[in-house]
Design a protein around this motif. Structure first.
Motif, PDB file in Angstrom:
ATOM      1  N   VAL A 150       0.869  -1.183   0.000  1.00 24.96           N
ATOM      2  CA  VAL A 150       0.000   0.000   0.000  1.00 24.96           C
ATOM      3  C   VAL A 150       0.904   1.231   0.000  1.00 24.96           C
ATOM      4  O   VAL A 150       1.637   1.472   0.962  1.00 24.96           O
ATOM      5  CB  VAL A 150      -0.928   0.023   1.242  1.00 24.96           C
ATOM      6  CG1 VAL A 150      -1.814   1.272   1.222  1.00 24.96           C
ATOM      7  CG2 VAL A 150      -1.781  -1.241   1.302  1.00 24.96           C
ATOM      8  N   MET A 151       0.861   1.995  -1.093  1.00 25.27           N
ATOM      9  CA  MET A 151       1.653   3.227  -1.167  1.00 25.27           C
ATOM     10  C   MET A 151       0.794   4.372  -0.641  1.00 25.27           C
ATOM     11  O   MET A 151      -0.195   4.742  -1.251  1.00 25.27           O
ATOM     12  CB  MET A 151       2.078   3.507  -2.606  1.00 25.27           C
ATOM     13  CG  MET A 151       3.011   2.463  -3.177  1.00 25.27           C
ATOM     14  SD  MET A 151       3.813   3.030  -4.704  1.00 25.27           S
ATOM     15  CE  MET A 151       2.431   3.491  -5.714  1.00 25.27           C
ATOM     16  N   GLY A 152       1.174   4.911   0.538  1.00 24.15           N
ATOM     17  CA  GLY A 152       0.421   6.010   1.128  1.00 24.15           C
ATOM     18  C   GLY A 152      -0.202   5.614   2.448  1.00 24.15           C
ATOM     19  O   GLY A 152      -0.923   4.617   2.530  1.00 24.15           O
ATOM     20  N   GLY A 153       0.091   6.388   3.492  1.00 27.28           N
ATOM     21  CA  GLY A 153      -0.447   6.109   4.830  1.00 27.28           C
ATOM     22  C   GLY A 153      -1.392   7.199   5.300  1.00 27.28           C
ATOM     23  O   GLY A 153      -1.517   7.438   6.500  1.00 27.28           O
ATOM     24  N   GLY A 154      -2.050   7.858   4.347  1.00 27.71           N
ATOM     25  CA  GLY A 154      -3.069   8.848   4.701  1.00 27.71           C
ATOM     26  C   GLY A 154      -4.379   8.157   5.013  1.00 27.71           C
ATOM     27  O   GLY A 154      -4.408   6.966   5.353  1.00 27.71           O
ATOM     28  N   VAL A 173       2.663  -1.051   4.314  1.00 24.58           N
ATOM     29  CA  VAL A 173       2.411   0.363   4.001  1.00 24.58           C
ATOM     30  C   VAL A 173       3.733   1.129   3.940  1.00 24.58           C
ATOM     31  O   VAL A 173       4.542   1.067   4.865  1.00 24.58           O
ATOM     32  CB  VAL A 173       1.493   1.016   5.063  1.00 24.58           C
ATOM     33  CG1 VAL A 173       1.174   2.469   4.676  1.00 24.58           C
ATOM     34  CG2 VAL A 173       0.199   0.225   5.233  1.00 24.58           C
ATOM     35  N   VAL A 174       3.908   1.866   2.846  1.00 21.64           N
ATOM     36  CA  VAL A 174       5.077   2.734   2.683  1.00 21.64           C
ATOM     37  C   VAL A 174       4.575   4.175   2.586  1.00 21.64           C
ATOM     38  O   VAL A 174       3.702   4.467   1.760  1.00 21.64           O
ATOM     39  CB  VAL A 174       5.883   2.375   1.412  1.00 21.64           C
ATOM     40  CG1 VAL A 174       7.062   3.330   1.234  1.00 21.64           C
ATOM     41  CG2 VAL A 174       6.368   0.929   1.474  1.00 21.64           C
ATOM     42  N   HIS A 205       6.542   1.005   6.729  1.00 26.37           N
ATOM     43  CA  HIS A 205       7.843   1.576   6.350  1.00 26.37           C
ATOM     44  C   HIS A 205       7.605   3.077   6.209  1.00 26.37           C
ATOM     45  O   HIS A 205       7.248   3.569   5.133  1.00 26.37           O
ATOM     46  CB  HIS A 205       8.367   0.952   5.051  1.00 26.37           C
ATOM     47  CG  HIS A 205       8.628  -0.519   5.180  1.00 26.37           C
ATOM     48  ND1 HIS A 205       9.831  -1.022   5.635  1.00 26.37           N
ATOM     49  CD2 HIS A 205       7.825  -1.588   4.954  1.00 26.37           C
ATOM     50  CE1 HIS A 205       9.759  -2.346   5.674  1.00 26.37           C
ATOM     51  NE2 HIS A 205       8.553  -2.718   5.272  1.00 26.37           N
ATOM     52  N   LEU A 206       7.753   3.788   7.343  1.00 30.38           N
ATOM     53  CA  LEU A 206       7.442   5.218   7.380  1.00 30.38           C
ATOM     54  C   LEU A 206       8.702   6.045   7.140  1.00 30.38           C
ATOM     55  O   LEU A 206       9.814   5.596   7.409  1.00 30.38           O
ATOM     56  CB  LEU A 206       6.800   5.565   8.717  1.00 30.38           C
ATOM     57  CG  LEU A 206       5.453   4.841   8.941  1.00 30.38           C
ATOM     58  CD1 LEU A 206       5.030   4.895  10.401  1.00 30.38           C
ATOM     59  CD2 LEU A 206       4.364   5.430   8.046  1.00 30.38           C
ATOM     60  N   ILE A 230      10.700  -4.903  -1.373  1.00 28.94           N
ATOM     61  CA  ILE A 230       9.466  -5.488  -0.822  1.00 28.94           C
ATOM     62  C   ILE A 230       8.797  -6.309  -1.920  1.00 28.94           C
ATOM     63  O   ILE A 230       8.497  -5.789  -3.004  1.00 28.94           O
ATOM     64  CB  ILE A 230       8.500  -4.384  -0.328  1.00 28.94           C
ATOM     65  CG1 ILE A 230       9.102  -3.671   0.891  1.00 28.94           C
ATOM     66  CG2 ILE A 230       7.137  -4.970   0.020  1.00 28.94           C
ATOM     67  CD1 ILE A 230       8.323  -2.451   1.321  1.00 28.94           C
ATOM     68  N   ASP A 231       8.596  -7.604  -1.636  1.00 33.27           N
ATOM     69  CA  ASP A 231       7.877  -8.473  -2.574  1.00 33.27           C
ATOM     70  C   ASP A 231       6.408  -8.514  -2.199  1.00 33.27           C
ATOM     71  O   ASP A 231       6.065  -8.629  -1.019  1.00 33.27           O
ATOM     72  CB  ASP A 231       8.464  -9.890  -2.530  1.00 33.27           C
ATOM     73  CG  ASP A 231       9.855  -9.948  -3.135  1.00 33.27           C
ATOM     74  OD1 ASP A 231       9.975  -9.609  -4.327  1.00 33.27           O
ATOM     75  OD2 ASP A 231      10.815 -10.303  -2.422  1.00 33.27           O
TER      76      ASP A 231
END
Length: 389
Positions: A150-154, A173-174, A205-206, A230-231
């Motif tokens: 998941v790209m984005g932690g908003g 999550v990155v 992964h923040l 990340i796989d």
């Protein structure tokens, strides 16, 4: 405007249908035309980020089929039509099915997913779930219990991480910022959300960024800016939305972050209105359900010839993280102030956002304190209007 007005609405989301419902209530005889590039089914877009845990497929998310909506609202439904241009001089919408002339036009164009620049031969596989078709594609591409990047932690990324973990998937999550919901909540709350989801199997992964996505045996391999790989089986892009302004801009309407409208929802062209995610109101962007419904109630009479101001209630949001319940009223754009912790105990956390004069302009409540949302909204509504809600 003499006789029965012809009002054309572009967009079949909550904003488009919301304004059509209000128009039909006020004008039983008005000619209403809905133009949409989708099939026109009515469904709740916020439900997309909780659909997996509820076992929903795309078809079961449809609340009312397009044909039924058209019959109920006595619409001329032009589904599957792409609007290529707006001609304000001739008052026509130019579509792939030919021109449609209007007396008044309402733009409910929504917002487009932001596509960050990413290298790699699988960068195109990063899917943004912003409508029913996206959700169908995402769900069908997902093997059981798969790892999902998941790209984005908003707001959207965090809600999807919660939903994926509750459905037996393994979300990773990155996000470039230091904690989840970083643009909405203070770090203390963000850390609690992170830890609660970590316990449910969400990997974080923040302060990191995805540089490239490559094809691999497992599906994809993402390369981060710290050299880590990340796989995963699938990639969900939740890095934000950008109001759809291109059509309006090309037609000569005034735009900024969104399509600029006045307090009645009218654009710089007196015969064109804008509502929902594409609109920039005098107060700024307002992309959630509550402001859409408030705007629809004012834009309908305005488009019918009775200018009516949009009255927004406090635009609070329930974050759909069952692992750690949160409700919040975002700090208003451009208001100087700071978060102040009011409570932090076994019942949860309470923060107020105080402006320079010490007035409460936003809040974040978690866990049991979420129950105080309605009382706080009522108090803030009275503060804004001077009238008891």
């Amino acid at each position: 405007m003499t006789g029965t007005p012809h009002i054309v609405v572009v967009g079949s989301g909550l904003a488009g249908y919301g304004v059509l419902r209000e128009l039909r209530k006020l004008a039983p005889d008005a000619r209403l035309t809905l133009v949409t590039q989708d099939d026109g089914h009515f469904y709740s877009k916020p439900a997309l980020s909780t659909a997996l845990a509820k076992g929903k497929v795309a078809e079961t998310l449809i609340t009312t089929p397009a044909e039924k909506m058209a019959a109920q609202l006595k619409l001329d439904l032009r589904a599957g039509r792409i609007v290529e241009a707006i001609d304000p001089q001739d008052k026509a919408v130019l579509t792939t099915g030919g021109p449609i002339f209007y007396d008044k036009l309402v733009l409910a164009l929504g917002a487009d997913p932001v596509r960050p620049p990413i290298d790699g031969d699988a960068a195109h596989r990063a899917l943004a779930v912003n409508n029913l078709d996206n959700y169908r594609e995402f769900r069908e591409a997902l093997p059981d219990s798969a790892r999902v990047l998941v790209m984005g932690g908003g707001l959207v990324g965090t809600e999807f991480a919660n939903d994926l973990s509750a459905s037996g998937y393994q979300p990773v999550v990155v996000d470039m910022l230091g904690h989840p919901l970083a643009q909405l909540v203070p770090p203390g709350v963000g850390d609690m959300i992170r830890d609660a989801l970590l316990e449910k199997g969400v990997e974080w992964h923040l302060g990191r960024k995805v540089l490239a996505i490559h094809k691999s045996e497992s599906g994809i391999r993402a390369e981060l800016d710290n050299g880590m790989a990340i796989d995963a089986a699938a990639v969900l892009s939740a890095v934000g939305l950008r109001p759809h302004i291109q059509l309006a801009q090309d037609a000569g309407l005034e735009v900024a972050r969104g399509i600029k409208v006045d307090q009645t929802g009218r654009t710089s062209d007196p015969d064109i209105y804008a509502i929902g995610d594409c609109a920039e109101y005098p107060q700024g962007l307002a992309a959630y359900v509550t402001p859409i419904m408030a705007a629809a109630r004012a834009i309908a009479p305005s488009a019918l010839g009775t200018p009516t101001d949009i009255r927004f209630p406090p635009l609070s949001v329930q974050v759909k993280t069952t692992a750690y319940p949160v409700v919040l009223l975002p700090a208003p754009m451009g208001v100087e102030g700071q978060w102040q912790e009011i409570a932090n105990d076994e019942r949860g956390i309470k923060y107020h956002y105080l402006d320079a004069a010490g007035a409460i302009r936003g809040y974040v409540f978690t866990k049991d304190y979420c129950q105080e949302r309605m009382d706080m909204d009522r108090a803030l509504s009275e503060q804004i209007t001077g009238v008891a809600a």
